[in-house]
Write a protein that holds these residues in place. Structure first.
Motif, PDB file in Angstrom:
ATOM      1  N   GLU A 131       0.749  -1.237   0.159  1.00  0.00           N
ATOM      2  CA  GLU A 131      -0.281   0.391  -0.193  1.00  0.00           C
ATOM      3  C   GLU A 131       1.308   0.970  -0.394  1.00  0.00           C
ATOM      4  N   VAL A 132       0.427   2.391  -0.919  1.00  0.00           N
ATOM      5  CA  VAL A 132       1.055   3.482  -0.714  1.00  0.00           C
ATOM      6  C   VAL A 132       0.240   4.480  -0.296  1.00  0.00           C
ATOM      7  N   ALA A 133       0.874   5.180   0.754  1.00  0.00           N
ATOM      8  CA  ALA A 133      -0.535   6.576   0.597  1.00  0.00           C
ATOM      9  C   ALA A 133       0.434   7.737   0.138  1.00  0.00           C
ATOM     10  N   GLU A 134       0.138   9.111   0.233  1.00  0.00           N
ATOM     11  CA  GLU A 134       0.149  10.053  -0.738  1.00  0.00           C
ATOM     12  C   GLU A 134       0.403  11.018   0.817  1.00  0.00           C
ATOM     13  N   THR A 135       1.017  11.312   1.143  1.00  0.00           N
ATOM     14  CA  THR A 135       0.928  12.317   1.884  1.00  0.00           C
ATOM     15  C   THR A 135       0.760  13.816   2.166  1.00  0.00           C
ATOM     16  N   ASP A 136       1.271  14.495   0.723  1.00  0.00           N
ATOM     17  CA  ASP A 136       1.120  15.705   0.268  1.00  0.00           C
ATOM     18  C   ASP A 136      -0.579  15.905   0.328  1.00  0.00           C
ATOM     19  N   LEU A 137      -0.836  16.988   1.229  1.00  0.00           N
ATOM     20  CA  LEU A 137      -2.881  17.214   0.764  1.00  0.00           C
ATOM     21  C   LEU A 137      -2.732  16.634  -0.495  1.00  0.00           C
ATOM     22  N   GLY A 138      -2.305  17.720  -1.600  1.00  0.00           N
ATOM     23  CA  GLY A 138      -2.800  17.556  -2.932  1.00  0.00           C
ATOM     24  C   GLY A 138      -2.569  16.787  -3.454  1.00  0.00           C
ATOM     25  N   GLU A 139      -1.825  15.743  -2.917  1.00  0.00           N
ATOM     26  CA  GLU A 139      -0.922  13.896  -3.797  1.00  0.00           C
ATOM     27  C   GLU A 139      -2.133  13.436  -3.295  1.00  0.00           C
ATOM     28  N   HIS A 140      -2.760  13.954  -2.116  1.00  0.00           N
ATOM     29  CA  HIS A 140      -3.666  12.902  -1.413  1.00  0.00           C
ATOM     30  C   HIS A 140      -4.807  12.423  -2.338  1.00  0.00           C
ATOM     31  N   ILE A 141      -4.980  14.561  -2.331  1.00  0.00           N
ATOM     32  CA  ILE A 141      -6.326  14.049  -3.839  1.00  0.00           C
ATOM     33  C   ILE A 141      -5.961  13.527  -4.457  1.00  0.00           C
ATOM     34  N   ILE A 142      -5.492  13.905  -5.444  1.00  0.00           N
ATOM     35  CA  ILE A 142      -5.055  13.622  -6.624  1.00  0.00           C
ATOM     36  C   ILE A 142      -4.955  11.762  -6.579  1.00  0.00           C
ATOM     37  N   GLN A 143      -4.216  10.675  -5.423  1.00  0.00           N
ATOM     38  CA  GLN A 143      -4.343  10.138  -5.215  1.00  0.00           C
ATOM     39  C   GLN A 143      -5.567   9.141  -5.319  1.00  0.00           C
ATOM     40  N   ILE A 144      -6.643   9.981  -3.985  1.00  0.00           N
ATOM     41  CA  ILE A 144      -8.090   9.254  -4.612  1.00  0.00           C
ATOM     42  C   ILE A 144      -8.735   9.445  -5.599  1.00  0.00           C
ATOM     43  N   ARG A 145      -9.046  10.152  -6.179  1.00  0.00           N
ATOM     44  CA  ARG A 145      -9.384  10.730  -7.269  1.00  0.00           C
ATOM     45  C   ARG A 145      -8.761   9.875  -8.677  1.00  0.00           C
ATOM     46  N   HIS A 146      -7.546   9.781  -8.338  1.00  0.00           N
ATOM     47  CA  HIS A 146      -7.183   8.292  -9.690  1.00  0.00           C
ATOM     48  C   HIS A 146      -6.885   9.579 -10.710  1.00  0.00           C
ATOM     49  N   ASP A 147      -6.352  10.511 -10.320  1.00  0.00           N
ATOM     50  CA  ASP A 147      -6.224  11.443 -11.186  1.00  0.00           C
ATOM     51  C   ASP A 147      -4.307  11.574 -11.336  1.00  0.00           C
ATOM     52  N   ALA A 148      -3.721  12.840 -11.755  1.00  0.00           N
ATOM     53  CA  ALA A 148      -2.728  13.172 -12.360  1.00  0.00           C
ATOM     54  C   ALA A 148      -2.463  14.693 -11.731  1.00  0.00           C
ATOM     55  N   PRO A 149      -1.023  15.153 -11.445  1.00  0.00           N
ATOM     56  CA  PRO A 149      -1.011  15.872 -10.937  1.00  0.00           C
ATOM     57  C   PRO A 149      -0.873  16.809 -12.106  1.00  0.00           C
ATOM     58  N   SER A 150      -1.580  18.368 -12.164  1.00  0.00           N
ATOM     59  CA  SER A 150      -1.562  19.882 -12.862  1.00  0.00           C
ATOM     60  C   SER A 150      -0.405  20.309 -12.972  1.00  0.00           C
ATOM     61  N   HIS A 151       0.360  20.478 -11.546  1.00  0.00           N
ATOM     62  CA  HIS A 151       1.106  21.430 -11.995  1.00  0.00           C
ATOM     63  C   HIS A 151       1.980  21.236 -10.656  1.00  0.00           C
ATOM     64  N   ILE A 152       3.107  21.392 -10.929  1.00  0.00           N
ATOM     65  CA  ILE A 152       4.331  20.735  -9.927  1.00  0.00           C
ATOM     66  C   ILE A 152       4.262  20.943  -8.904  1.00  0.00           C
ATOM     67  N   VAL A 153       3.970  22.343  -8.295  1.00  0.00           N
ATOM     68  CA  VAL A 153       4.187  22.743  -7.159  1.00  0.00           C
ATOM     69  C   VAL A 153       2.678  22.154  -6.419  1.00  0.00           C
ATOM     70  N   ALA A 154       1.086  22.968  -7.103  1.00  0.00           N
ATOM     71  CA  ALA A 154       0.343  22.643  -6.648  1.00  0.00           C
ATOM     72  C   ALA A 154      -0.542  21.634  -7.102  1.00  0.00           C
ATOM     73  N   PRO A 155      -0.271  20.560  -7.244  1.00  0.00           N
ATOM     74  CA  PRO A 155      -0.705  18.859  -7.786  1.00  0.00           C
ATOM     75  C   PRO A 155      -2.552  19.893  -8.275  1.00  0.00           C
ATOM     76  N   VAL A 156      -3.183  20.291  -7.130  1.00  0.00           N
ATOM     77  CA  VAL A 156      -4.810  19.998  -7.668  1.00  0.00           C
ATOM     78  C   VAL A 156      -5.520  21.215  -8.042  1.00  0.00           C
ATOM     79  N   ILE A 157      -4.501  22.241  -8.308  1.00  0.00           N
ATOM     80  CA  ILE A 157      -4.181  23.371  -8.207  1.00  0.00           C
ATOM     81  C   ILE A 157      -5.980  23.803  -9.505  1.00  0.00           C
ATOM     82  N   HIS A 158      -6.209  22.851 -10.768  1.00  0.00           N
ATOM     83  CA  HIS A 158      -7.550  22.385 -11.258  1.00  0.00           C
ATOM     84  C   HIS A 158      -8.544  22.248 -10.657  1.00  0.00           C
ATOM     85  N   LEU A 159      -8.852  21.339  -9.876  1.00  0.00           N
ATOM     86  CA  LEU A 159      -9.770  21.719  -8.529  1.00  0.00           C
ATOM     87  C   LEU A 159     -10.608  22.948  -7.721  1.00  0.00           C
TER      88      LEU A 159
END
Length: 333
Positions: A131-159
């Motif tokens: 099991e792999v748990a992403e711990t950065d808040l943005g990466e955690h959101i990306i992981q549970i969405r089965h998505d890909a990061p959209s920004h190198i600093v702010a992965p969920v700036i598109h949400l």
């Protein structure tokens, strides 16, 4: 084109332009990064001089990269750690998997690492039953969405926060379904509680590195959440995975880059946490990992050193290019 075929750039761009939620979310790019970045730079009169110094030190390091890699490896070994050289993405994945298996790991926490995205590390570990748990808040959101990061600093700036609240209700099991998640502090508090359980239970922690210091054998990671510290110190094994161009010669050189990094990326003078890790816990230390591994990824970078794309290896991953790109600012990542 069948339904499984990827969209062309024009089709993707048209879809993004018509996405009202995305367009609203992208407005944060200007408010959150561009204006703050300009203000931070204005408060540092020597910013342009520092940028020139950083460019020169990166050029110098790349010119003598073989020597600095050897010096870095020696220092890591002196501190009780181990360096693994990975010529390819597959090599890096296999090295990390072996370390995890040798540690008997069933749960791995990860601090934000773009290199792990580059090599597809999460899927490789999960395929082996880890099991792999992403711990950065943005990466955690990306992981549970089965998505890909959209920004190198702010992965969920598109949400926006409403979309994230829906994801939390769906993915965070065992919590009241009617709980309030309408405010950002409520979202953060819930993520903190969920992730804290992962931090405590993890067998292995994996972090990226913003910088590697040849003088001391240290890795440096910058975060605003402290997740890098918890990932690197609570598990019994700490793995740092970084690409070879992250090296700088000295601590002073690292500080030069750090003075530029946050100002260029997020508009901060410095990130909330700037963590230097140098080997495993020493005898008598009350905490810290028992093993410390550094996986150095090449994956084509050595070829770039001798070619037309050499200057790309000076990149410090601040994301400023994305923040100022008119195409990105209009349609996102």
């Amino acid at each position: 084109m069948d339904d499984a075929s990827p969209l062309t750039f024009k089709q993707s761009a048209a879809r993004a332009l018509g996405d009202a939620k995305l367009q609203r979310a992208l407005q944060n790019l200007k408010r959150g990064f561009i204006i703050k970045g300009a203000n931070a730079k204005a408060k540092l009169p020597e910013f342009n001089q520092l940028r020139d110094e950083a460019r020169a030190l990166k050029d110098h390091t790349l010119l003598h990269l073989d020597l600095y890699l050897e010096a870095y490896e020696r220092k890591v070994m002196e501190s009780g750690g181990r360096v693994h050289f990975a010529p390819s993405a597959a090599d890096a994945r296999d090295i990390v998997l072996k370390i995890c298996k040798d540690a008997g790991a069933s749960l791995v926490t990860k601090g934000k690492s773009m290199v792990s995205e580059e090599i597809g590390l999460n899927a490789h570990l999960e395929a082996a039953g880890i099991e792999v748990a992403e711990t950065d808040l943005g990466e955690h959101i990306i992981q549970i969405r089965h998505d890909a990061p959209s920004h190198i600093v702010a992965p969920v700036i598109h949400l926006n926060k409403e979309e994230i609240a829906e994801d939390f209700v769906r993915a965070h099991r065992g919590l009241p379904h009617d709980r309030s998640l309408s405010a950002v502090p409520e979202l953060v508090a819930e993520a903190r509680a969920v992730l804290r359980e992962k931090f405590v239970a993890a067998d292995v922690g994996i972090t990226g590195a913003n910088l590697l210091i040849a003088e001391t054998g240290s890795s440096v990671i910058v975060t605003n959440e402290g997740n890098g510290d918890l990932t690197g110190t609570l598990p019994k094994v700490h793995i740092v995975i970084a690409s070879i161009e992250k090296l700088v010669p000295t601590i002073e050189d690292a500080c030069t880059v750090l003075r530029l990094l946050a100002r260029s990326g997020t508009g901060q003078e410095i990130t909330t946490y700037t963590t230097f890790a140098t080997g495993p816990a020493r005898d008598g230390d009350p905490d810290g990992p028992r093993q410390y591994h550094v996986v150095l990824l090449d994956n084509g970078r050595s070829e770039m050193l001798g070619g037309d794309f050499r200057a790309m290896l000076r990149c410090i991953r601040c994301g400023a290019c994305l923040n100022h790109c008119p195409v990105y600012g209009t349609i996102g990542g």
